[in-house]
Design an enzyme around this catalytic site. Sequence first.
Site, PDB file in Angstrom:
ATOM      1  N   CYS A  89       0.794  -1.237   0.000  1.00  0.00           N
ATOM      2  CA  CYS A  89       0.000   0.000   0.000  1.00  0.00           C
ATOM      3  C   CYS A  89       0.825   1.285   0.000  1.00  0.00           C
ATOM      4  O   CYS A  89       0.755   2.055  -0.955  1.00  0.00           O
ATOM      5  CB  CYS A  89      -0.909   0.014   1.215  1.00  0.00           C
ATOM      6  SG  CYS A  89      -2.077  -1.334   1.199  1.00  0.00           S
TER       7      CYS A  89
HETATM    8  N1  LIG Z   1      -2.712  -5.672   2.268  1.00  0.00           N
HETATM    9  C1  LIG Z   1      -3.068  -4.556   2.878  1.00  0.00           C
HETATM   10  O1  LIG Z   1      -2.574  -4.256   3.952  1.00  0.00           O
HETATM   11  C2  LIG Z   1      -4.118  -3.629   2.301  1.00  0.00           C
HETATM   12  C3  LIG Z   1      -4.741  -2.707   3.139  1.00  0.00           C
HETATM   13  C4  LIG Z   1      -5.703  -1.856   2.624  1.00  0.00           C
HETATM   14  C5  LIG Z   1      -6.006  -1.909   1.260  1.00  0.00           C
HETATM   15  N2  LIG Z   1      -5.365  -2.816   0.446  1.00  0.00           N
HETATM   16  C6  LIG Z   1      -5.744  -2.833  -0.958  1.00  0.00           C
HETATM   17  O2  LIG Z   1      -6.602  -3.952  -1.178  1.00  0.00           O
HETATM   18  C7  LIG Z   1      -6.382  -4.518  -2.457  1.00  0.00           C
HETATM   19  C8  LIG Z   1      -6.026  -5.978  -2.336  1.00  0.00           C
HETATM   20  O3  LIG Z   1      -4.830  -6.114  -1.613  1.00  0.00           O
HETATM   21  P1  LIG Z   1      -4.363  -7.473  -0.954  1.00  0.00           P
HETATM   22  O4  LIG Z   1      -3.213  -7.134  -0.067  1.00  0.00           O
HETATM   23  O5  LIG Z   1      -5.523  -8.218  -0.387  1.00  0.00           O
HETATM   24  O6  LIG Z   1      -3.821  -8.255  -2.245  1.00  0.00           O
HETATM   25  P2  LIG Z   1      -3.454  -9.806  -2.340  1.00  0.00           P
HETATM   26  O7  LIG Z   1      -2.500  -9.923  -3.461  1.00  0.00           O
HETATM   27  O8  LIG Z   1      -3.101 -10.326  -0.996  1.00  0.00           O
HETATM   28  O9  LIG Z   1      -4.825 -10.495  -2.731  1.00  0.00           O
HETATM   29  C9  LIG Z   1      -5.487 -10.279  -3.923  1.00  0.00           C
HETATM   30  C10 LIG Z   1      -6.071 -11.592  -4.395  1.00  0.00           C
HETATM   31  O10 LIG Z   1      -6.831 -11.326  -5.561  1.00  0.00           O
HETATM   32  C11 LIG Z   1      -6.665 -12.431  -6.443  1.00  0.00           C
HETATM   33  N3  LIG Z   1      -7.046 -12.003  -7.779  1.00  0.00           N
HETATM   34  C12 LIG Z   1      -6.351 -11.268  -8.680  1.00  0.00           C
HETATM   35  N4  LIG Z   1      -7.078 -11.040  -9.772  1.00  0.00           N
HETATM   36  C13 LIG Z   1      -8.266 -11.629  -9.584  1.00  0.00           C
HETATM   37  C14 LIG Z   1      -9.451 -11.761 -10.366  1.00  0.00           C
HETATM   38  N5  LIG Z   1      -9.582 -11.183 -11.559  1.00  0.00           N
HETATM   39  N6  LIG Z   1     -10.476 -12.465  -9.865  1.00  0.00           N
HETATM   40  C15 LIG Z   1     -10.371 -13.069  -8.646  1.00  0.00           C
HETATM   41  N7  LIG Z   1      -9.289 -12.984  -7.867  1.00  0.00           N
HETATM   42  C16 LIG Z   1      -8.254 -12.265  -8.319  1.00  0.00           C
HETATM   43  C17 LIG Z   1      -5.219 -12.826  -6.280  1.00  0.00           C
HETATM   44  O11 LIG Z   1      -5.003 -14.155  -6.710  1.00  0.00           O
HETATM   45  C18 LIG Z   1      -5.030 -12.646  -4.767  1.00  0.00           C
HETATM   46  O12 LIG Z   1      -5.296 -13.833  -4.049  1.00  0.00           O
HETATM   47  C19 LIG Z   1      -5.272  -3.659  -3.095  1.00  0.00           C
HETATM   48  O13 LIG Z   1      -5.862  -2.657  -3.863  1.00  0.00           O
HETATM   49  C20 LIG Z   1      -4.593  -3.036  -1.896  1.00  0.00           C
HETATM   50  O14 LIG Z   1      -3.985  -1.814  -2.222  1.00  0.00           O
HETATM   51  C21 LIG Z   1      -4.437  -3.686   0.949  1.00  0.00           C
END
Ligand SMILES: NC(=O)c1ccc[n+]([C@@H]2O[C@H](COP(=O)([O-])OP(=O)(O)OC[C@H]3O[C@@H](n4cnc5c(N)ncnc54)[C@H](O)[C@@H]3O)[C@@H](O)[C@H]2O)c1
Length: 450
Positions: free
Chosen positions: A270
């Site tokens: 992030c």
């Molecule tokens: N990790 C954090 O601390 C955090 C905190 C707040 C916001 N975010 C935001 O949340 C969002 C997700 O982050 P995350 O850390 O959970 O990512 P992540 O990579 O841990 O998880 C995302 C998941 O989505 C899956 N994916 C990708 N494309 C897909 C599709 N078309 N259909 C279905 N599944 C799909 C991936 O395989 C993965 O398992 C990002 O935009 C991030 O900026 C993350």
Amino acid sequence: MALESKLKRHTARVAVIGLGYVGLPQAMAMADAGFHVTGIDVDGERVESLRAGHSYVAEVSPSRVRGAVRAGRFEARADFAPLSAADVITICVPTPLSKTKDPDVSYIRAATAEVARALRHDQLVILESTTHPGTTEEMIKPALEATGLVAGRDFFLAFSPERIDPGNRRHTVHNTPKLVGGLTPRCTRLATTFYRQFVERVVPVSSSQTAEMAKLLENMFRSVNIALVNELAKMCDVLGIDVWEVIEAAATKPFGFMPFYPGPGLGGHCIPVDPEYLAWKLKGHDFTARFIGLAGEINAQMPQFVVAKVADALNAVGKSIKGARLLVLGVAYKRDVSDTRESPALTVLSLLEQRGAQVVYHDPHVPSVQTNGAALASVRLTGRLLAAQDCVVLLTDHGAFDIPGVAAKARILVDTRNATRRITRFANKIVKLGAPSALLQNVRIKGEAA
Ligand SMILES: NC(=O)c1ccc[n+]([C@@H]2O[C@H](COP(=O)([O-])OP(=O)(O)OC[C@H]3O[C@@H](n4cnc5c(N)ncnc54)[C@H](O)[C@@H]3O)[C@@H](O)[C@H]2O)c1
């Protein structure tokens, strides 16, 4: 039954697209509240592991996953067929940067295309991925309205940024206030009603853009303040003042100040990434986001600063980085997590290797990493290993580390996190980032930042 009533009675079916650090804890919180949740992920291994009752996210215990599956409230799928039956669809897919540092919204596009294929009347679609202002209205709305259905009338669309903080046991999905900005007042009301079923405080805002921008402000606030203290650490280094003591002193002010701490650089999915989404968006309006650029630059230079400290420490005992045996402690981007995405430790490892050091690392949460194109496995941490190193470099202060034990055994300890703050002995071999050091007394290079 109308959507609002299904939401209030928890009889609505929910589909969560993307079961990562954000999607999985969300899906569990919804299932705990009694909703029937289908989690969809394109990563077949993740789906299989959830089906087998495992969890790859620290905040979600395997027993919680198993309990939700057994109760018939959670199911993991690798296909999108369940979308048409879902009353609520949340999108929690990654939003990384491309190699040229432009937003890579391809994951949002792909997920939206699947939603469009399944879209029907009375569905509520909510984007949770962090992205630039305008994504919900300018990208998702037209893609979904191409079906002939109209947002705010036939289906409902909102943005609600996720605020999950990996490793934080105090602030959970349940007790962290959630922002909601819908395309229309009705979209906002429905999305607010949904989250109120499992989040203590939901805060509606006037538009999806406001919610998108608020999330970016939160992340920029961290990036800029961390850059400020990282530069302060360099200033204190030049002036021979202990930056950690300075911050603790300033933090005694009960108003108008919030402490941030220096370190080896920014990491995670992030803070280093999201501000770039906004900078990119503004470029299209001929606006240069200077704070974002400067903070990114300062934070990105911290691994080099750490490497310079290691070089100084070795130099003080007549050694060079080339050929030195170095142990890096902690490679995850922050304490007590296993995530190494954008971790500055990867840059530090790579820089030390490029300078000819023999580097090994230990991280209880990270079994292996890629550095300079090769895999490096975490070594077992023993007293013998510590004593055999020319220098130990602490990059992540995991709770599991026995810091007094490390300080006692190491020949030199470069501490980038102030983990040794309670240790009063061994001052002659501990080098802290941004603080005077007995070992470096004679080699402090003045004016580096001038
Ligand atoms: N990790 C954090 O601390 C955090 C905190 C707040 C916001 N975010 C935001 O949340 C969002 C997700 O982050 P995350 O850390 O959970 O990512 P992540 O990579 O841990 O998880 C995302 C998941 O989505 C899956 N994916 C990708 N494309 C897909 C599709 N078309 N259909 C279905 N599944 C799909 C991936 O395989 C993965 O398992 C990002 O935009 C991030 O900026 C993350």
